[in-house]
Design an enzyme around this catalytic site. Structure first.
Site, PDB file in Angstrom:
ATOM      1  CG  HIS A 117       7.857  17.308 -49.996  1.00  0.00           C
ATOM      2  ND1 HIS A 117       7.870  16.841 -48.657  1.00  0.00           N
ATOM      3  CD2 HIS A 117       9.081  16.383 -50.437  1.00  0.00           C
ATOM      4  CE1 HIS A 117       9.001  15.918 -48.037  1.00  0.00           C
ATOM      5  NE2 HIS A 117       9.539  15.672 -49.329  1.00  0.00           N
ATOM      6  CG  ASP A 119      11.065  13.026 -52.874  1.00  0.00           C
ATOM      7  OD1 ASP A 119      10.891  14.019 -51.860  1.00  0.00           O
ATOM      8  OD2 ASP A 119      11.133  11.973 -52.420  1.00  0.00           O
ATOM      9  CG  HIS A 278       7.571  11.765 -48.590  1.00  0.00           C
ATOM     10  ND1 HIS A 278       7.333  12.087 -49.840  1.00  0.00           N
ATOM     11  CD2 HIS A 278       8.703  12.384 -48.106  1.00  0.00           C
ATOM     12  CE1 HIS A 278       8.475  12.556 -50.351  1.00  0.00           C
ATOM     13  NE2 HIS A 278       9.427  12.811 -49.239  1.00  0.00           N
ATOM     14  NE  ARG A 293      15.339  11.404 -52.069  1.00  0.00           N
ATOM     15  CZ  ARG A 293      14.859  12.623 -52.064  1.00  0.00           C
ATOM     16  NH1 ARG A 293      13.967  13.076 -51.151  1.00  0.00           N
ATOM     17  NH2 ARG A 293      15.388  13.434 -53.067  1.00  0.00           N
TER      18      ARG A 293
END
Length: 302
Positions: A117, A119, A278, A293
């Protein structure tokens, strides 16, 4: 916009040899990724170092930093150096820093990020990049894979590229995030986050690279396939659309486009979310894996 370069030129080792980096650079794979050394991310970035890191990010798509014992405040400050930060509408946040998403996996909560995907591609303005730090991770397992989607597009057959010209895709957070919510929360989340449409092939705003911009986590269907492909009969058209979309999804899984990181405590990964997808490998359950994150707001794909 800077002069456009091919995906191969953008990642080329020859280009790196002529770059006077203010830090150590070790290319991770021929396709994507570099380990950055000789830099302390606890300290504010001066202008030359900031600009060099931005160039390295565009070239290598994901940068890895080992032994970076930074505080949550320093993590936010580092990410903010590259742009405004988003606050995720679903994930848990750090209590003092809402810009920091917390991934806290253990025997009580299994990871669900094991799908290729990009983000927040479901936002009208998706992210420029993400900076992820390992707080605690298992001794083995829990790796993350990144794929170079500029290279994936460059290597598509010519006839496939022709089919993608002008094609738009719908990105939606609800299939992934909405399924775990009760109905009333699902209705609120949908009202606040409608599905959006992006080009199937976007242009990187800094390098000019062409990038395959669909992902199996958030891309649900094409918005204008019948207009582009032409109509024959109903099921034939839909099957052709599904076949093409699945074919494009599979490009991220090619090992030739990938780098795989084994996490260690205080490792940081900084990736260009415009150009890379990723996949967080879920092979460590029931071990503990804790990450933080920060995500940098990007630009509208064109």
């Amino acid at each position: 916009m800077q002069q456009a370069v091919s995906a191969i030129e953008a990642r080329g080792a020859g280009a790196s040899a002529h770059e006077n980096w203010p830090f150590a650079v070790e290319q991770a794979t021929p396709a994507i990724g570099a380990f950055i050394g000789g830099i302390d991310l606890r300290a504010p970035l001066d202008e030359p170092t900031y600009l060099a890191l931005r160039r390295a990010l565009i070239r290598y798509k994901v940068l890895f930093f080992r032994d970076q014992d930074i505080t949550p405040a320093a993590h936010v400050a580092l990410a903010r150096r590259f742009g405004k930060l988003e606050i995720h509408p679903v994930f848990a946040h750090h209590p003092d820093h809402p810009e920091l998403v917390l991934f806290d996996k253990s025997d009580k909560k299994r990871g669900r990020e094991n799908i290729y995907h990009s983000d927040v591609s479901w936002r009208e303005v998706p992210s420029m990049g993400s900076i992820l730090r390992c707080v605690e991770c298992p001794s083995t397992g829990g790796d993350t894979i990144w794929a170079n989607m500029a290279l994936a597009y460059e290597n598509l057959p010519g006839d496939v590229k022709a089919r993608l010209d002008g094609l738009l895709a719908v990105h939606d957070m609800m299939p992934l995030f909405g399924a775990a919510l009760p109905p009333e929360q699902r209705i609120t989340l949908r009202a606040q986050n409608p599905a959006v449409t992006h080009p199937v092939v976007r242009t990187h705003p800094e390098s000019g690279e062409r990038i395959l911009f669909v992902n199996e986590a958030f891309t649900t269907h094409f918005a204008n396939y019948s207009e582009i492909a032409g109509f024959r009969f109903g099921f034939d058209l839909k099957l052709a659309e599904m076949d093409l979309l699945q074919y494009l999804f599979r490009q991220a899984a090619a090992p030739e486009y990938q780098v795989r990181l084994k996490w260690e405590r205080n490792t940081i990964a900084f990736w260009d979310n415009r150009a890379a997808q990723h996949y967080a490998v879920q092979d460590y359950y029931p071990a503990v894996r804790r990450m933080m994150r920060a995500t940098i707001i990007g630009d509208r794909p064109v």
